[in-house]
Design a protein around this motif. Sequence first.
Motif, PDB file in Angstrom:
ATOM      1  N   ILE A  97      74.223  62.042  16.845  1.00 38.65           N
ATOM      2  CA  ILE A  97      73.066  62.951  16.853  1.00 38.65           C
ATOM      3  C   ILE A  97      72.710  63.399  15.635  1.00 38.65           C
ATOM      4  N   ILE A  98      73.441  63.492  14.326  1.00 35.73           N
ATOM      5  CA  ILE A  98      73.183  63.613  13.067  1.00 35.73           C
ATOM      6  C   ILE A  98      72.095  62.420  12.353  1.00 35.73           C
ATOM      7  N   MET A  99      72.461  61.220  12.744  1.00 35.47           N
ATOM      8  CA  MET A  99      71.484  59.946  12.595  1.00 35.47           C
ATOM      9  C   MET A  99      70.045  60.225  13.143  1.00 35.47           C
ATOM     10  N   LEU A 100      70.154  60.655  14.554  1.00 38.51           N
ATOM     11  CA  LEU A 100      69.081  60.837  15.335  1.00 38.51           C
ATOM     12  C   LEU A 100      68.137  61.800  14.496  1.00 38.51           C
ATOM     13  N   VAL A 101      68.585  62.964  14.165  1.00 38.21           N
ATOM     14  CA  VAL A 101      68.081  64.002  13.594  1.00 38.21           C
ATOM     15  C   VAL A 101      67.300  63.563  12.135  1.00 38.21           C
ATOM     16  N   ILE A 102      68.181  62.606  11.456  1.00 37.41           N
ATOM     17  CA  ILE A 102      67.720  62.194  10.046  1.00 37.41           C
ATOM     18  C   ILE A 102      66.316  61.190  10.636  1.00 37.41           C
ATOM     19  N   TYR A 103      66.741  60.489  11.452  1.00 37.29           N
ATOM     20  CA  TYR A 103      65.675  59.280  11.956  1.00 37.29           C
ATOM     21  C   TYR A 103      64.316  60.074  12.076  1.00 37.29           C
ATOM     22  N   PHE A 104      64.215  61.286  12.983  1.00 38.17           N
ATOM     23  CA  PHE A 104      63.174  62.118  13.363  1.00 38.17           C
ATOM     24  C   PHE A 104      62.586  62.682  12.096  1.00 38.17           C
ATOM     25  N   GLU A 105      63.368  63.183  11.040  1.00 31.56           N
ATOM     26  CA  GLU A 105      63.233  63.943  10.071  1.00 31.56           C
ATOM     27  C   GLU A 105      62.333  62.904   9.135  1.00 31.56           C
ATOM     28  N   THR A 106      62.790  61.756   8.973  1.00 33.15           N
ATOM     29  CA  THR A 106      62.225  60.587   8.024  1.00 33.15           C
ATOM     30  C   THR A 106      60.791  60.172   8.548  1.00 33.15           C
ATOM     31  N   ILE A 107      60.670  60.074  10.134  1.00 30.71           N
ATOM     32  CA  ILE A 107      59.290  59.733  10.633  1.00 30.71           C
ATOM     33  C   ILE A 107      58.316  61.084  10.504  1.00 30.71           C
ATOM     34  N   ILE A 108      58.898  62.158  10.602  1.00 33.34           N
ATOM     35  CA  ILE A 108      57.964  63.381  10.421  1.00 33.34           C
ATOM     36  C   ILE A 108      57.338  63.628   9.099  1.00 33.34           C
ATOM     37  N   TYR A 109      58.406  63.329   7.919  1.00 32.48           N
ATOM     38  CA  TYR A 109      58.031  63.728   6.638  1.00 32.48           C
ATOM     39  C   TYR A 109      57.287  62.583   6.240  1.00 32.48           C
ATOM     40  N   SER A 110      57.389  61.500   6.556  1.00 34.87           N
ATOM     41  CA  SER A 110      56.505  60.424   6.234  1.00 34.87           C
ATOM     42  C   SER A 110      55.043  60.441   6.584  1.00 34.87           C
ATOM     43  N   MET A 111      55.134  60.969   8.210  1.00 37.14           N
ATOM     44  CA  MET A 111      53.610  61.126   8.601  1.00 37.14           C
ATOM     45  C   MET A 111      52.979  62.373   7.713  1.00 37.14           C
ATOM     46  N   ILE A 112      53.754  63.345   7.589  1.00 38.65           N
ATOM     47  CA  ILE A 112      53.066  64.540   6.751  1.00 38.65           C
ATOM     48  C   ILE A 112      52.440  63.908   5.301  1.00 38.65           C
ATOM     49  N   TYR A 113      53.374  63.058   4.731  1.00 30.56           N
ATOM     50  CA  TYR A 113      53.007  62.646   3.358  1.00 30.56           C
ATOM     51  C   TYR A 113      51.709  61.795   3.589  1.00 30.56           C
ATOM     52  N   CYS A 114      51.721  61.059   4.528  1.00 28.07           N
ATOM     53  CA  CYS A 114      50.336  60.065   4.727  1.00 28.07           C
ATOM     54  C   CYS A 114      49.341  61.238   5.113  1.00 28.07           C
ATOM     55  N   LEU A 115      49.460  62.228   5.801  1.00 31.73           N
ATOM     56  CA  LEU A 115      48.087  63.118   6.221  1.00 31.73           C
ATOM     57  C   LEU A 115      47.745  63.824   5.019  1.00 31.73           C
ATOM     58  N   LYS A 116      48.443  64.016   3.940  1.00 28.71           N
ATOM     59  CA  LYS A 116      47.934  64.677   2.645  1.00 28.71           C
ATOM     60  C   LYS A 116      46.658  64.140   2.093  1.00 28.71           C
ATOM     61  N   GLY A 117      45.423  64.725   2.066  1.00 24.71           N
ATOM     62  CA  GLY A 117      44.329  64.380   1.426  1.00 24.71           C
ATOM     63  C   GLY A 117      43.301  63.556   2.422  1.00 24.71           C
ATOM     64  N   GLN A 118      43.730  63.418   3.681  1.00 23.20           N
ATOM     65  CA  GLN A 118      42.950  62.538   4.470  1.00 23.20           C
ATOM     66  C   GLN A 118      41.850  63.387   5.189  1.00 23.20           C
ATOM     67  N   THR A 119      40.765  62.604   5.813  1.00 22.97           N
ATOM     68  CA  THR A 119      39.950  63.326   6.543  1.00 22.97           C
ATOM     69  C   THR A 119      40.456  63.557   7.821  1.00 22.97           C
ATOM     70  N   LYS A 120      39.686  64.258   8.628  1.00 26.19           N
ATOM     71  CA  LYS A 120      40.204  64.901   9.959  1.00 26.19           C
ATOM     72  C   LYS A 120      40.572  63.643  10.906  1.00 26.19           C
ATOM     73  N   PHE A 121      39.494  62.533  10.867  1.00 23.47           N
ATOM     74  CA  PHE A 121      39.484  61.274  11.761  1.00 23.47           C
ATOM     75  C   PHE A 121      40.745  60.278  11.429  1.00 23.47           C
ATOM     76  N   LYS A 122      40.823  60.190   9.765  1.00 23.60           N
ATOM     77  CA  LYS A 122      42.164  59.457   9.645  1.00 23.60           C
ATOM     78  C   LYS A 122      43.284  60.244   9.799  1.00 23.60           C
ATOM     79  N   LYS A 123      43.468  61.573   9.738  1.00 28.20           N
ATOM     80  CA  LYS A 123      44.626  62.418  10.249  1.00 28.20           C
ATOM     81  C   LYS A 123      44.786  62.034  11.663  1.00 28.20           C
ATOM     82  N   LEU A 124      43.661  62.205  12.571  1.00 29.29           N
ATOM     83  CA  LEU A 124      44.052  61.879  13.972  1.00 29.29           C
ATOM     84  C   LEU A 124      44.556  60.344  14.228  1.00 29.29           C
TER      85      LEU A 124
END
Length: 181
Positions: free
Chosen positions: A106-133
């Motif tokens: 479970i520790i690695m599963l949490v790390i796995y999801f955390e990485t996906i979520i943080y990388s997605m948030i990073y990619c969302l910064k500064g994007q238009t609404k359409f690109k965020k979607l």
Amino acid sequence: REPIFELFKKYKKISITASIIIVVALVIYLPQTAFIQKNLVAAEGTFDNGRTIMRNAGMNYFINSDIQNKLFGNDINTIYNINKQVMHAYIWSHNDMLQILLQFGIIMLVIYFETIIYSMIYCLKGQTKFKKLIIVLLNITFLFVGFYNGLFFHPRFVVAIPIIFAIFKLYELKEESKKEA
């Protein structure tokens, strides 16, 4: 405005006609694909070609395992043996999340999801609404495919990707602190 919407607005009749043709073609074509046929005609008598059986067996094993295995995972052979019992094949889980949960805990599963979520948030910064979607939809699609069929699992990548992302974040913090100084 996004260019795709401008094109759609400019060529409204062509866009609507093309969309209808594409949807009809997909409705006709998709049932004939090997993936859909495999799922519809499963030897195990299930719609998903036994994946539900493997998920249930894996989750039952996880629930009944000791705390050490829940936190840190199991030997890969354990997972193969679980699936051998229910699917009569020495195979992995065909579900990325369950495979990570069983193999790394479970520790690695949490790390796995955390990485996906943080990388997605990073990619969302500064994007238009359409690109965020689009970014959010792509991530949801990847997670769904990873859950339903297994797509991204490779033990070394499960460990390496969070490490690479952590190094990137540390580098980014270092660069930000240089700018502030």
